[in-house]
Design an enzyme around this catalytic site. Sequence first.
Site, PDB file in Angstrom:
ATOM      1  CG  ASP A 275     -64.066 -26.460 -18.567  1.00  0.00           C
ATOM      2  OD1 ASP A 275     -63.221 -26.356 -19.460  1.00  0.00           O
ATOM      3  OD2 ASP A 275     -64.181 -27.463 -17.840  1.00  0.00           O
TER       4      ASP A 275
ATOM      5  CD  GLU B 205     -59.581 -30.658 -21.245  1.00  0.00           C
ATOM      6  OE1 GLU B 205     -58.816 -30.864 -20.303  1.00  0.00           O
ATOM      7  OE2 GLU B 205     -60.809 -30.552 -21.089  1.00  0.00           O
ATOM      8  CD  GLU B 206     -64.014 -30.681 -20.190  1.00  0.00           C
ATOM      9  OE1 GLU B 206     -63.470 -31.472 -19.403  1.00  0.00           O
ATOM     10  OE2 GLU B 206     -64.176 -29.475 -19.950  1.00  0.00           O
TER      11      GLU B 206
ATOM     12  CG  ASP C 156     -59.154 -25.759 -20.024  1.00  0.00           C
ATOM     13  OD1 ASP C 156     -60.323 -25.407 -19.768  1.00  0.00           O
ATOM     14  OD2 ASP C 156     -58.792 -26.956 -20.050  1.00  0.00           O
TER      15      ASP C 156
ATOM     16  CG  HIS D 100     -66.554 -30.502 -15.611  1.00  0.00           C
ATOM     17  ND1 HIS D 100     -65.679 -31.522 -15.316  1.00  0.00           N
ATOM     18  CD2 HIS D 100     -65.894 -29.698 -16.484  1.00  0.00           C
ATOM     19  CE1 HIS D 100     -64.538 -31.325 -15.979  1.00  0.00           C
ATOM     20  NE2 HIS D 100     -64.649 -30.218 -16.687  1.00  0.00           N
TER      21      HIS D 100
HETATM   22 ZN    ZN Z   1     -61.547 -27.253 -19.666  1.00  0.00          ZN
END
Ligand code: ZN
Length: 474
Positions: free
Chosen positions: A300, A334-335, A362, A432
Amino acid sequence: MKGRSTVWLGIIGIILLFSGHTPCMAQDEDSRMLREIYSAALSKGKAYEWLNHLSTQIGGRLSGSVEAQQAVDYTRKELDELGLDRVWLQPVMVPKWVRGTAEFAYIESQPGNTNNVPICALGGSVATPAGGLKAEILEVQGIDELKALDPAMVEGKIVFYNRPMDPTLIHTFEAYSGCVDQRYSGAEEAARKGAVGVIVRSMNLRLDDFPHTGSMSYGDLSLEERIPAAAISTNGAELLSTTLKLNPDIRFYFNQTCRQLPDVESYNVIGEIRGSEKPEEVILVGGHLDSWDLGDGAHDDGAGCVQSMEVLSLLKEVGYVPKRTIRVVLFMNEENGLRGGRKYAEEAAKQKEHHLLALESDAGGFTPRGFSFDCEAEAFQQVLKWKTLFEPYLVHYFSQGGSGADIGPLKSQATVLSGLRPDSQRYFDYHHAENDTFDAVNKRELELGAATMASLVYLFDAYGDQFESDSGKP
Ligand SMILES: [Zn+2]
């Protein structure tokens, strides 16, 4: 009669044979092209080496960090080396949140009797008071349960959101969607009830010791009203829940020093092969270059970035000359903000660019299963005609609805938005968390994803005219 009709059939057959436009021949030609693309990806692909550098040499690339800038410089250089027609950086202001020193937490069953548990601050959280925060803890299964409670029961406590992801759902992103409100809005809701802190069970289907971070929001709470929020590992959540059942009076301690700094300038990294016939029409492939900071952001979304870069590399490798402009965009932030995606759409609108297709990867670098398409029903019917071409590669999941976060803002400027859909069973083992590292990505799975994306891009480029007439969009 019989003899004459045979002659006519023969003539028609010869005409079809030489016209080169029979559906059957086009299908053969497309099958050959897909075979070439997949073979090139599996034998000459660059994605895995790029990912190794992004993950292992650079590491986690949180917006505004030195690593994020290194990733911008590195991917720009690699795109330059592909000999594209144009490579450029698109400036965008991004938030800068920093984690500070390593977080620390324990369950205190009795004074002096403690068990350490792994936690990490949620992205965007405030710090605990200096020296940490210790309070009674209240377990709930979600925001609805919390909202129904008398504020007197919540006042002065740390709220522990412990609703697990639903293990029965086959699409694990649905399980994620079913839980992530606790992480995103849990602190805001708990603060409104007088809580002093929030601990959220990690969005992970597996029981392990990795806390998973992710974005959160305080809504319109003032700075003074904000309370610190952290994720606890799934094993930690189980331990905490069991301990609470044995003794509801236990206390929980945590310390974190994260903070929000002023916005800084960063970039979307963009490269393109200019279309030979319709350069004004864009086919976009992309992923997000930023990642969370705990691991290396390999799945990610380093995987999505290198796969998107690989699409352009593969088209060059097989000698395909696109009619339309094929553009790779590595989105920043993005996060914890989506600023890159918004900026790109804003600039595209200013340039009056039309996107025939925007395709995002993604969802991890796992075995590709297919795509989701966010488009009109007629466009989806068009796409479905290609499904059999992908079957030899075990790619057969074509569904309508959903694409990717970064391309979402492009919706009104694109005919079709699409997301690559890899197998999702292992994604939330890494998502994450500290273990989202290069070794968690399989080379062939990554390459198959890139080939799958390149194949769809080829088909959209070759048959784009059919969409334009179907969709009614110029
Ligand atoms: Zn992502």
